[in-house]
Design an enzyme around this catalytic site. Structure first.
Site, mmCIF file in Angstrom:
data_model
loop_
_atom_site.group_PDB
_atom_site.id
_atom_site.type_symbol
_atom_site.label_atom_id
_atom_site.label_comp_id
_atom_site.label_asym_id
_atom_site.label_seq_id
_atom_site.Cartn_x
_atom_site.Cartn_y
_atom_site.Cartn_z
ATOM 1 N N CYS A 167 44.071 38.828 63.402
ATOM 2 C CA CYS A 167 42.899 39.442 63.645
ATOM 3 C C CYS A 167 42.255 38.724 65.118
ATOM 4 C CB CYS A 167 41.471 39.966 62.453
ATOM 5 S SG CYS A 167 40.999 38.143 61.912
ATOM 6 N N ARG B 193 34.773 29.930 60.499
ATOM 7 C CA ARG B 193 34.393 30.944 59.477
ATOM 8 C C ARG B 193 33.186 30.410 59.922
ATOM 9 N NH1 ARG B 193 37.616 34.515 58.502
ATOM 10 N NH2 ARG B 193 38.652 32.681 56.632
ATOM 11 N N GLN C 160 34.263 33.359 63.095
ATOM 12 C CA GLN C 160 35.282 33.622 62.251
ATOM 13 C C GLN C 160 34.496 34.910 61.154
ATOM 14 O OE1 GLN C 160 39.424 32.267 63.656
ATOM 15 N NE2 GLN C 160 39.496 34.316 61.598
ATOM 16 N N HIS D 289 34.744 39.231 64.146
ATOM 17 C CA HIS D 289 35.430 38.264 64.460
ATOM 18 C C HIS D 289 34.865 38.049 66.236
ATOM 19 C CE1 HIS D 289 37.508 37.661 61.211
ATOM 20 N NE2 HIS D 289 38.516 37.426 61.704
HETATM 21 N N1 HSE Z 1 43.058 35.342 59.073
HETATM 22 C C1 HSE Z 1 41.716 35.818 58.922
HETATM 23 C C2 HSE Z 1 40.683 35.356 59.246
HETATM 24 C C3 HSE Z 1 41.840 37.605 59.092
HETATM 25 O O1 HSE Z 1 40.871 34.508 58.422
HETATM 26 O O2 HSE Z 1 39.722 35.249 59.121
HETATM 27 C C4 HSE Z 1 42.741 38.421 59.027
HETATM 28 O O3 HSE Z 1 43.986 38.279 59.743
#
Ligand code: HSE
Length: 371
Positions: A137, A269, A164, A276
């Site tokens: 993403c 995160r 994210q 995101h």
């Molecule tokens: N791997 C991405 C995430 C989401 O953990 O935010 C999917 O592409």
């Protein structure tokens, strides 16, 4: 004749977003849909155009899958690992569209993001490629934002810091984040409504709650609400996480680059729900004006919304809460960097479940049903 399309993993977060987009675009009128399940065969499927799709089919039944012209799966990598090669070995020649990362880097698959790589997709279709996979993403969202610079071949390297959303980790993680937020609020809710408690006491109570054994940590392992997590996905043992590794390798595969463009990422995160954000430092291979950069970014695709670099527009337009649930890709905070003339920084946001997951798959399906 309308193509038979098998849907797997349509009830999950990405699958539901996919079905909703297909309803909005009336895509179901152009296909003959079949709904499969890994766990609820025989039960009722989704409601499409007021019709309940009854009798879910067994997603592990190769003979049933073989009847499909196209299969689109958002079920995840375990399912793809289990079924894909069995199905291909059974001599099935249909098209496989997948949200999971399992098949992304295979030589006989294409990563799809048609506003960026339609030519690559068409060339692959002409050469008989039948497997099409959605990208990571952050990669799709970065490319949608800066596509013009890549297609003009202006990028020497980019360095990305991501912010994210919980949804990227999965539905259970979103729920856990909300539980964490609720636990923090509940720890001080009475203090917030009277003016007696000092802010330091409130912070102390909240901190104690975060460290409490009962704080909800089943999926994230550590607190996200009131904190952040600077690691996403597994350890590549190179200093990078796999999320960071994907940045360069998936981008160059999507672009079918002759020479690898260097992309270095730090993936973090944060507690946004489904959008995101990315802060990007770009080194161009020549010095061009900010006005020019802006025009190249804006003219690339209709989803980019250029946000002038001022406080008001930035805080109202360039945030997860402004973008959530939309296909808009705001791009802002554009400025030349102090490092030098060929360097500029930019900030972008995008819905992780739309352009970051379901939308490129929906558009690939549309390309295939028109073949
Ligand atoms: N791997 C991405 C995430 C989401 O953990 O935010 C999917 O592409």
């Amino acid at each position: 004749m309308m193509k038979s399309v098998g849907f797997i993993g349509w009830r999950g977060m990405v699958g539901s977003v996919l079905l909703n987009r297909m309803r909005e675009e009336n895509d179901f009128l152009k296909i003959n849909p079949h709904f499969f399940s890994t766990s609820q065969l025989g039960q009722d499927g989704p409601i499409i155009n007021n019709i309940v799709f009854k009798n879910l089919k067994d997603a592990y039944n190769i003979d049933l899958l073989k009847e499909m012209d196209i299969i689109i799966t958002c079920q995840g990598s375990v399912y793809t690992d289990t079924i894909y090669s069995k199905l291909r070995k059974s001599n099935w020649k249909g098209y496989w569209i997948d949200a999971a990362s399992t098949l992304r880097m295979k030589n006989d698959s294409i990563i799809v993001l048609d506003p960026i790589n339609l030519k690559v997709i068409k060339k692959a279709l002409n050469s008989g490629i039948k497997t099409f996979v959605g990208s990571n993403c952050t990669v799709s969202l970065m490319l949608m934002a800066l596509g013009g610079l890549f297609s003009s071949k202006l990028v020497e390297w980019i360095s990305v810091s991501t912010y994210q959303a919980a949804s990227g980790a999965g539905a259970k993680h979103v729920i856990e984040l909300l539980k964490q937020m609720g636990a923090l609020y509940n720890a001080v809710s009475k203090d917030l409504s009277n003016n007696v408690c000092s802010i330091l006491d409130i912070i102390k109570k909240v901190t104690k709650k975060i460290q409490d054994d009962n704080f909800p940590l089943q999926y994230f392992s550590v607190p996200l609400a009131g904190s952040l997590i600077p690691w996403i996905d597994i350890d590549m043992k190179t200093g990078q996480s796999r999320e960071e590794w994907k940045g360069q390798f998936e981008t160059n595969k999507i672009l079918d680059s002759k020479n690898q463009i260097i992309i270095d990422e730090t993936c973090v995160r944060i507690s946004s729900i489904r959008c995101h954000s990315q802060s990007i430092l770009v080194k161009l291979n020549k010095n061009i004006s900010l006005k020019n950069i802006e025009e190249i970014i804006i003219n690339h695709n209709k989803w980019v919304d250029f946000v002038p670099n001022n406080i008001e527009e930035t805080i109202f337009k360039l945030t997860p809460s402004a973008v959530t649930g939309t296909l808009t890709i705001p791009v802002g905070r554009l400025r030349k960097s102090n490092i030098g003339d060929k360097y500029f920084s930019v900030f972008t946001v995008g819905d992780q479940l739309l352009w970051g997951a379901a939308e490129p798959l929906r558009r690939m399906l549309k390309l295939l049903i028109n073949i």
